[in-house]
Design a protein around this motif. Structure first.
Motif, mmCIF file in Angstrom:
data_model
loop_
_atom_site.group_PDB
_atom_site.id
_atom_site.type_symbol
_atom_site.label_atom_id
_atom_site.label_comp_id
_atom_site.label_asym_id
_atom_site.label_seq_id
_atom_site.Cartn_x
_atom_site.Cartn_y
_atom_site.Cartn_z
ATOM 1 N N PHE A 101 0.696 -1.224 -0.054
ATOM 2 C CA PHE A 101 -0.527 0.469 -0.015
ATOM 3 C C PHE A 101 0.978 0.672 -0.075
ATOM 4 C CE2 PHE A 101 -3.052 -3.157 0.304
ATOM 5 C CZ PHE A 101 -3.304 -3.793 1.400
ATOM 6 N N ARG A 102 0.497 2.545 -0.668
ATOM 7 C CA ARG A 102 1.225 3.476 -0.693
ATOM 8 C C ARG A 102 0.504 4.482 -0.543
ATOM 9 N NH1 ARG A 102 4.098 6.013 -6.478
ATOM 10 N NH2 ARG A 102 3.596 3.707 -6.970
ATOM 11 N N LEU A 103 0.759 4.805 0.723
ATOM 12 C CA LEU A 103 -0.094 5.834 2.255
ATOM 13 C C LEU A 103 0.133 7.265 1.175
ATOM 14 C CD1 LEU A 103 -0.449 4.380 5.210
ATOM 15 C CD2 LEU A 103 -1.405 4.018 3.487
ATOM 16 N N ASP A 104 0.648 7.569 0.259
ATOM 17 C CA ASP A 104 1.439 8.878 -0.051
ATOM 18 C C ASP A 104 0.789 9.378 -1.537
ATOM 19 O OD1 ASP A 104 4.477 7.434 1.062
ATOM 20 O OD2 ASP A 104 3.136 8.576 2.287
ATOM 21 N N LEU A 162 0.967 10.341 -4.953
ATOM 22 C CA LEU A 162 1.351 10.037 -6.175
ATOM 23 C C LEU A 162 2.475 11.179 -6.601
ATOM 24 C CD1 LEU A 162 -1.400 8.695 -8.212
ATOM 25 C CD2 LEU A 162 0.036 6.995 -7.426
ATOM 26 N N HIS A 166 8.573 9.958 0.248
ATOM 27 C CA HIS A 166 8.682 8.592 1.229
ATOM 28 C C HIS A 166 9.147 7.765 0.287
ATOM 29 C CE1 HIS A 166 6.789 9.712 4.606
ATOM 30 N NE2 HIS A 166 6.410 10.753 3.982
ATOM 31 N N GLN A 167 9.943 6.196 0.603
ATOM 32 C CA GLN A 167 10.499 5.197 -0.266
ATOM 33 C C GLN A 167 9.865 4.051 -0.024
ATOM 34 O OE1 GLN A 167 14.454 6.184 1.466
ATOM 35 N NE2 GLN A 167 14.083 7.897 0.383
ATOM 36 N N GLU A 168 8.817 4.214 0.609
ATOM 37 C CA GLU A 168 7.584 2.645 0.195
ATOM 38 C C GLU A 168 7.153 2.420 -1.408
ATOM 39 O OE1 GLU A 168 7.666 5.355 3.967
ATOM 40 O OE2 GLU A 168 5.585 5.031 2.884
ATOM 41 N N SER A 169 8.195 2.354 -2.503
ATOM 42 C CA SER A 169 7.864 2.432 -3.402
ATOM 43 C C SER A 169 7.524 0.809 -3.747
ATOM 44 C CB SER A 169 8.204 3.123 -4.895
ATOM 45 O OG SER A 169 9.407 2.311 -5.106
ATOM 46 N N VAL A 180 15.551 1.383 -4.164
ATOM 47 C CA VAL A 180 16.318 2.135 -3.412
ATOM 48 C C VAL A 180 17.122 2.989 -3.963
ATOM 49 C CG1 VAL A 180 18.096 0.792 -1.491
ATOM 50 C CG2 VAL A 180 16.489 -0.813 -2.592
ATOM 51 N N PRO A 181 16.743 3.782 -3.850
ATOM 52 C CA PRO A 181 17.533 4.586 -3.327
ATOM 53 C C PRO A 181 18.566 5.471 -2.777
ATOM 54 C CG PRO A 181 15.173 5.911 -3.152
ATOM 55 C CD PRO A 181 15.473 4.272 -3.252
ATOM 56 N N ALA A 189 20.582 7.182 -0.026
ATOM 57 C CA ALA A 189 20.902 8.609 0.961
ATOM 58 C C ALA A 189 20.918 9.659 0.364
ATOM 59 C CB ALA A 189 21.478 8.239 2.224
ATOM 60 N N ARG A 199 10.218 15.931 9.995
ATOM 61 C CA ARG A 199 11.407 16.277 10.265
ATOM 62 C C ARG A 199 12.030 16.656 8.737
ATOM 63 N NH1 ARG A 199 11.782 9.189 9.026
ATOM 64 N NH2 ARG A 199 13.303 10.129 7.841
ATOM 65 N N GLU A 217 -6.330 0.351 0.714
ATOM 66 C CA GLU A 217 -4.784 0.977 0.759
ATOM 67 C C GLU A 217 -5.700 2.772 1.099
ATOM 68 O OE1 GLU A 217 -1.693 1.933 -2.390
ATOM 69 O OE2 GLU A 217 -3.561 1.871 -3.107
ATOM 70 N N ARG A 242 -4.994 5.711 3.820
ATOM 71 C CA ARG A 242 -5.285 7.404 2.586
ATOM 72 C C ARG A 242 -5.971 7.799 3.650
ATOM 73 N NH1 ARG A 242 -2.963 7.694 -2.256
ATOM 74 N NH2 ARG A 242 -2.162 6.000 -3.435
ATOM 75 N N LYS A 274 -4.662 8.637 6.959
ATOM 76 C CA LYS A 274 -3.659 9.476 7.244
ATOM 77 C C LYS A 274 -4.173 11.150 7.252
ATOM 78 C CE LYS A 274 0.845 11.017 4.999
ATOM 79 N NZ LYS A 274 1.894 10.179 4.007
ATOM 80 N N PRO A 310 21.860 3.485 5.613
ATOM 81 C CA PRO A 310 22.570 4.826 4.699
ATOM 82 C C PRO A 310 21.818 4.521 3.414
ATOM 83 C CG PRO A 310 23.875 4.207 6.186
ATOM 84 C CD PRO A 310 22.754 2.392 6.300
ATOM 85 N N SER A 311 21.328 3.029 2.984
ATOM 86 C CA SER A 311 21.625 3.106 1.423
ATOM 87 C C SER A 311 20.143 3.518 0.972
ATOM 88 C CB SER A 311 21.976 1.868 0.767
ATOM 89 O OG SER A 311 20.966 0.841 1.799
ATOM 90 N N ILE A 339 14.596 -0.136 3.577
ATOM 91 C CA ILE A 339 14.084 0.375 5.018
ATOM 92 C C ILE A 339 13.651 -1.244 4.949
ATOM 93 C CG2 ILE A 339 11.392 1.243 5.927
ATOM 94 C CD1 ILE A 339 12.025 3.104 3.791
ATOM 95 N N HIS A 368 4.319 -7.854 1.191
ATOM 96 C CA HIS A 368 3.902 -7.963 2.171
ATOM 97 C C HIS A 368 4.751 -9.384 2.690
ATOM 98 C CE1 HIS A 368 -0.218 -5.712 1.809
ATOM 99 N NE2 HIS A 368 0.921 -4.849 1.848
ATOM 100 N N TYR A 383 1.278 -0.359 8.931
ATOM 101 C CA TYR A 383 0.729 0.771 8.420
ATOM 102 C C TYR A 383 0.391 2.456 8.514
ATOM 103 C CZ TYR A 383 1.585 -1.485 3.490
ATOM 104 O OH TYR A 383 2.025 -2.561 2.788
#
Lengths: 661, 138
Positions: free
Chosen positions: A163-166, A168, A173-176, A181-182, A184, A220, B8, B12, B15, B58-59, B62, B81, B108
């Motif tokens: 699920f992407r909560l942000d 588009l 945020h990086q939960e794609s 993996v971008p 830092a 942040r 989802e 949202r 949130k 650092p990379s 998550i 998941h 979530y």
């Protein structure tokens, strides 16, 4: 369950709901007819059913009016009627036992949800649903169907779809779900570019607001604009630790740095409200950069973001930090007062000195500090107030920060062997033009202690051992009649560009430096000059030894090949012209302190041209006997000495001849 | 499939409502109950207790760790998941009865409500955590 928490609230709501549902169902059964109140009722005809994870999804058509009022012939599927996706929980589905073509009444409160990528609305909260039996035919059919089990297609949901909560277009945020993996973002401490990699967020001017918003959503991204008042290094007490909160350690192994740098670069910053904060930045690999950072950063504005609060400290617990803060108080320009409109009449400099201070640190791997190096020095900046040493000696207070520019004459390292080398104090003897001018009652030279936690750069340490240098002491501490360099004091080789110098003299001494002469006021651990006559010799202390003329190594060995020559293993070479060092303790009679016994360890050197061992040994013996006889009665001219001790019973001063830098 | 999109969207809305009003309205809480059934209340409880930690290397990799009610630490992946708890293996993988386990739901919800604890770890540490799960199952 936590009191007042979300779980407790849902529990209450669901209990209430359950009672409402069972009451309603009971009512339906007992009434045995369709309730007359039709407002808010959703009438749907099921077209297709399938199941996803025990939720029954029914693709339905919404009907305008109850099919009961229509004849069977009129109940034709109208393609214009809107399509809905109606969800039923397992329990409701079991109760309804619906099939395609069934008509369901869904009573309020039901919920409609509109999805982003779909036109079909979703109906949820369908607990209050009832199947409508249109005719006797349906009733009969119902009874038959009740005996046979209908097969409903089950959709298997892929686990790969997260699920992407942000929104588009939110790039933070990086939960794609496509496994990117971008890297830092790089730290921007050099301040070369003015890029703001953080999404455009409002730049705050209050440290307190930033601190208080920690933990809230979006904290942040908050940026705070502050002025860098001071840059210094602090010794790092330990390697980075894992972040534990309360009693729940959330990581199995603590983080340890593989290569231990021992100092951290720190900033003392001040915001528009006059509030201070100490920001601990990354560890420095080389302390040489500190002079660069001071020059480039002090007085400039910078933006802080993504800070982590290390500690909230108070005056009583952090005397060193607050003595520095006090030296910067009151602010030189009016500061804002929180909670009031910021017209210029309200802004003030008349505020009590701060009583608490937040110590912030950076989140690793994130942008934290962006310094506007090209910009002008801020009005809020208070450069160090430089004073002559004479003025500093006259300060009345205790724990006052002071800055001065002075010549270092002599350096003495603490020799206590019980203390490890890197924790030993260093004593520096300094003077400036204000002290050198003859004024009775004011000493010509002052001792400055440098304690171990005051970080000295390699540059300074090398400079001090090489020769006499002028050094700028920034934010040293004056108290109890002594000047001490503590944590947050910075020693620099260059004069400051900016200093609020009320009559400060930044000139360098050109002529020869004079020391105070030995007299009745001389104290231990000081330096002085003396003259007198040799009245006695402590023969047991007469000692001579050869040293290497190249490196001064006092532990020469016999050459392995030629046992007549001396060898220096630090230079790895034969010593052809050794320097003979001699030491001797003599007793002097000094007119300036005639009542006391003056014992001085004196040194002497002579260079020996011939190194043949036989000759050398003869010479040593000769010198030692020669010494004792010829020295008595000799006048000893102005000798620079370090005072080891001064005792009154017996009245004795023990000194050691020194060479000034 | 419909349910993931519905779940989802619900998250949202939670949130958004929280960002706008610092609260979660009752109807959204009941929506959680409707969609996620018995996982809803335990997941909210985990959120109330701030049991979710986001580990970031650092990379940029998550991982989530959730402190379960039994005191055990479960790992939830961010790229798909997956949870290391037994309920996930049973209800989600085996019986396909649930979309998520309570831990993933808690992750979530913590994201939506800004209740994640943040922890920066080294690449090595992250790897060790992932490998540790492998060893347990192996």
């Amino acid at each position: 369950l936590c009191r007042g928490g979300l779980a407790e609230r849902l529990c209450r709501l669901q209990n209430r709901e359950r009672s409402a549902i069972s009451f309603w169902r009971h009512q339906c059964i007992s009434d045995d007819k369709i309730p007359s109140d039709k407002s808010g009722v959703l009438i749907v005809k099921i077209l297709e059913i399938f199941e996803e994870c025990t939720i029954q999804v029914a693709i339905c058509q919404q009907l305008e009016q109850s099919p009961v009022t229509l004849s069977p012939e009129d109940a034709v599927i109208n393609a214009e009627e809107p399509i809905l996706k109606v969800l039923f929980t397992r329990e409701t589905a079991a109760h309804l036992r619906s099939r395609p073509q069934d008509v369901i009444y869904i009573y309020p409160p039901w919920q409609k949800l509109l999805l982003q990528n779909s036109d079909v609305p979703v109906i949820m909260h369908t607990y209050f649903s009832q199947k409508v039996l249109i005719s006797e035919y349906s009733e009969a059919r119902e009874k038959t169907y009740g005996l046979t089990k209908m097969l409903i297609r089950k959709n298997i949901i892929s686990l790969a779809q997260t699920f992407r909560l942000d929104d588009l277009d939110d790039k933070l945020h990086q939960e794609s779900s496509d496994n990117q993996v971008p890297c830092a973002p790089q730290t921007h401490n050099k301040g070369d570019s003015k890029r703001h990699p953080l999404a455009l967020s409002v730049v705050n001017d209050s440290l307190l607001e930033m601190v208080e918003s920690q933990g809230a959503v979006g904290w942040r991204e908050v940026q705070v604009r502050v002025v860098i008042q001071r840059v210094y290094c602090l010794p790092a007490r330990e390697g980075c630790r894992s972040h534990t909160q309360g009693n729940k350690p959330l990581c199995a192994t603590p983080v340890t740095n593989s290569d231990p740098p021992h100092v951290r670069l720190c900033l003392l910053v001040q915001d528009a409200y006059g509030m201070f904060s100490e920001v601990q930045l990354q560890s420095l690999s080389s302390t040489d950069d500190i002079e660069q950072y001071c020059r480039r950063w002090e007085g400039k504005s910078c933006c802080l973001a993504g800070m982590k609060i290390l500690q909230r400290t108070t005056r009583g617990r952090a005397l060193g930090l607050f003595s520095l803060i006090d030296s910067l108080w009151p602010p030189v320009v009016p500061v804002k007062v929180p909670g009031q409109s910021q017209d210029s009449e309200r802004m003030t400099t008349n505020l009590p000195p701060p009583s608490f201070c937040y110590i912030l640190t950076v989140q690793s791997g994130e942008i934290h500090v962006e310094v506007d190096e090209e910009e002008q020095i801020s009005n809020l900046y208070q450069p160090p107030a430089v004073h002559g040493l004479k003025e500093i000696l006259r300060i009345n207070g205790c724990n006052e920060r002071c800055s001065f520019w002075a010549q270092v004459l002599y350096r003495r390292l603490q020799t206590k062997h019980s203390v490890p080398i890197d924790q030993r104090e260093v004593l520096l003897f300094v003077t400036d033009s204000t002290l050198q001018n003859v004024v009775p009652g004011i000493p010509k030279v002052v001792a400055v202690s440098v304690i171990a936690s005051c970080v000295l750069s390699m540059e300074i340490t090398e400079a001090l051992s090489a020769g006499s240098r002028h050094v700028f002491f920034k934010d040293a501490l004056w108290g109890n009649g002594r000047i001490i360099c503590v944590e947050r004091t910075v020693l620099l080789l260059q004069k400051p560009l900016l200093c609020s110098a009320a009559g400060a003299d930044l000139s360098e001494l050109t002529g020869p430096v004079r020391l105070d002469e030995l007299d009745s006021t001389t104290q231990a651990n000081s330096i002085c000059a003396l003259r007198g006559t040799v009245v006695g010799v402590n023969e047991s202390t007469a000692f001579s030894w050869p040293t290497c003329n190249r490196c001064g190594n006092g532990k020469l060995e016999l050459c392995p090949q030629d046992r007549e020559s001396l060898y220096c293993n630090q230079c790895s070479e034969v010593v052809t012209t050794p320097v003979l060092k001699m030491q001797l303790e003599v007793f002097l009679s000094c007119p300036s302190r005639s009542q006391s016994t003056i014992k001085v360890k004196v040194w002497h050197e002579i260079s020996v041209v011939v190194s043949a061992l036989f000759v050398l040994l003869t010479m040593l013996l000769f010198l030692q006997t020669y010494e004792v006889q010829s020295v008595l009665g000799k006048e000893v001219g102005l000798l620079n000495c370090y005072v080891h001790s001064v005792t009154s019973h017996p009245d004795c001063v023990v000194l050691e001849e020194i060479v000034l830098l | 499939s419909t349910l993931p999109a519905v779940a989802e969207e619900l998250l949202r809305e939670i949130k958004k409502a929280f960002q706008d009003t610092s609260q979660v309205p009752d109807d959204l809480l009941l929506g959680l109950k409707f969609i996620f059934g018995p996982s809803a209340v335990p997941a909210l409880d985990l959120v109330d207790q701030r049991s979710v930690t986001r580990l970031r290397s650092p990379s940029g990799r998550i991982l989530y760790q959730v402190l379960g009610s039994s005191g055990k630490l479960y790992t939830c992946y961010s790229s798909c998941h997956f949870c290391t708890c037994p309920a996930f293996g049973f209800s989600v993988l085996q019986k396909n009865e649930s979309l998520l386990c309570k831990h993933i739901l808690a992750v979530y919800l913590s994201q939506a409500l800004g209740a994640c604890q943040e922890l920066a770890v080294s690449e090595e540490q992250l790897t060790n955590i992932l490998l540790a799960e492998e060893e347990e199952e192996g």
